[in-house]
Write a protein that holds these residues in place. Sequence first.
Motif, PDB file in Angstrom:
ATOM      1  N   TRP A 111       0.878  -1.169   0.000  1.00  0.00           N
ATOM      2  CA  TRP A 111       0.000   0.000   0.000  1.00  0.00           C
ATOM      3  C   TRP A 111       0.910   1.211   0.000  1.00  0.00           C
ATOM      4  CZ3 TRP A 111      -0.455   4.247   3.056  1.00  0.00           C
ATOM      5  CH2 TRP A 111      -1.668   4.923   3.097  1.00  0.00           C
ATOM      6  N   GLU A 112       0.768   2.090  -0.994  1.00  0.00           N
ATOM      7  CA  GLU A 112       1.657   3.248  -1.092  1.00  0.00           C
ATOM      8  C   GLU A 112       0.830   4.494  -1.375  1.00  0.00           C
ATOM      9  OE1 GLU A 112       3.982   6.248  -3.287  1.00  0.00           O
ATOM     10  OE2 GLU A 112       2.575   4.890  -4.243  1.00  0.00           O
TER      11      GLU A 112
ATOM     12  N   GLU B  70      -7.194  -4.846   3.560  1.00  0.00           N
ATOM     13  CA  GLU B  70      -6.217  -3.876   3.089  1.00  0.00           C
ATOM     14  C   GLU B  70      -6.452  -2.549   3.773  1.00  0.00           C
ATOM     15  OE1 GLU B  70      -5.157  -3.886  -1.013  1.00  0.00           O
ATOM     16  OE2 GLU B  70      -6.226  -5.744  -1.389  1.00  0.00           O
TER      17      GLU B  70
ATOM     18  N   GLU C 119      -8.343   4.051   2.029  1.00  0.00           N
ATOM     19  CA  GLU C 119      -7.880   5.317   1.456  1.00  0.00           C
ATOM     20  C   GLU C 119      -7.908   6.367   2.560  1.00  0.00           C
ATOM     21  OE1 GLU C 119      -7.276   6.540  -1.843  1.00  0.00           O
ATOM     22  OE2 GLU C 119      -7.368   4.569  -2.786  1.00  0.00           O
TER      23      GLU C 119
ATOM     24  N   VAL D 229      -4.340   6.168  -3.671  1.00  0.00           N
ATOM     25  CA  VAL D 229      -3.412   5.170  -3.131  1.00  0.00           C
ATOM     26  C   VAL D 229      -3.123   4.119  -4.197  1.00  0.00           C
ATOM     27  CG1 VAL D 229      -3.248   3.287  -1.455  1.00  0.00           C
ATOM     28  CG2 VAL D 229      -4.148   5.506  -0.751  1.00  0.00           C
ATOM     29  N   HIS D 230      -1.878   3.660  -4.252  1.00  0.00           N
ATOM     30  CA  HIS D 230      -1.509   2.547  -5.130  1.00  0.00           C
ATOM     31  C   HIS D 230      -1.420   1.293  -4.280  1.00  0.00           C
ATOM     32  CE1 HIS D 230       0.636   5.393  -8.192  1.00  0.00           C
ATOM     33  NE2 HIS D 230      -0.665   5.592  -8.121  1.00  0.00           N
ATOM     34  N   GLN D 231      -1.959   0.183  -4.793  1.00  0.00           N
ATOM     35  CA  GLN D 231      -1.917  -1.091  -4.071  1.00  0.00           C
ATOM     36  C   GLN D 231      -1.519  -2.205  -5.031  1.00  0.00           C
ATOM     37  OE1 GLN D 231      -5.119  -1.703  -1.107  1.00  0.00           O
ATOM     38  NE2 GLN D 231      -5.997   0.146  -1.977  1.00  0.00           N
TER      39      GLN D 231
ATOM     40  N   ARG E 121      -0.291  -6.616  -5.111  1.00  0.00           N
ATOM     41  CA  ARG E 121      -0.259  -7.921  -4.425  1.00  0.00           C
ATOM     42  C   ARG E 121       0.841  -8.743  -5.079  1.00  0.00           C
ATOM     43  NH1 ARG E 121      -5.131 -11.619  -2.400  1.00  0.00           N
ATOM     44  NH2 ARG E 121      -5.790  -9.569  -1.719  1.00  0.00           N
TER      45      ARG E 121
END
Length: 83
Positions: A7-8, A61, A64, A74-76, A78
Amino acid sequence: MTVALMWEARAVEGRGEELLAWARRQELPVRPSRRETFRGPQDRVLVITWWDAAYDAELPELPEPDPELVSRAVHQWRFESVG
């Protein structure tokens, strides 16, 4: 199998510490086997959680953050362990 969720988020300029504190306060309904939080340039925050689960398992997860705190969505991602 081990699955890692990444998560970024990028904070609005000057609010990186606030975003970092927000991310650290977020509780997941299920505890991962490991969780690490990182900060980076341009007020970025990265959270990686590790899970003993199948790649396509339903896993919690991080949400936001408030839109006023971040400069973009947000970028996610896996990933599955291959080691």
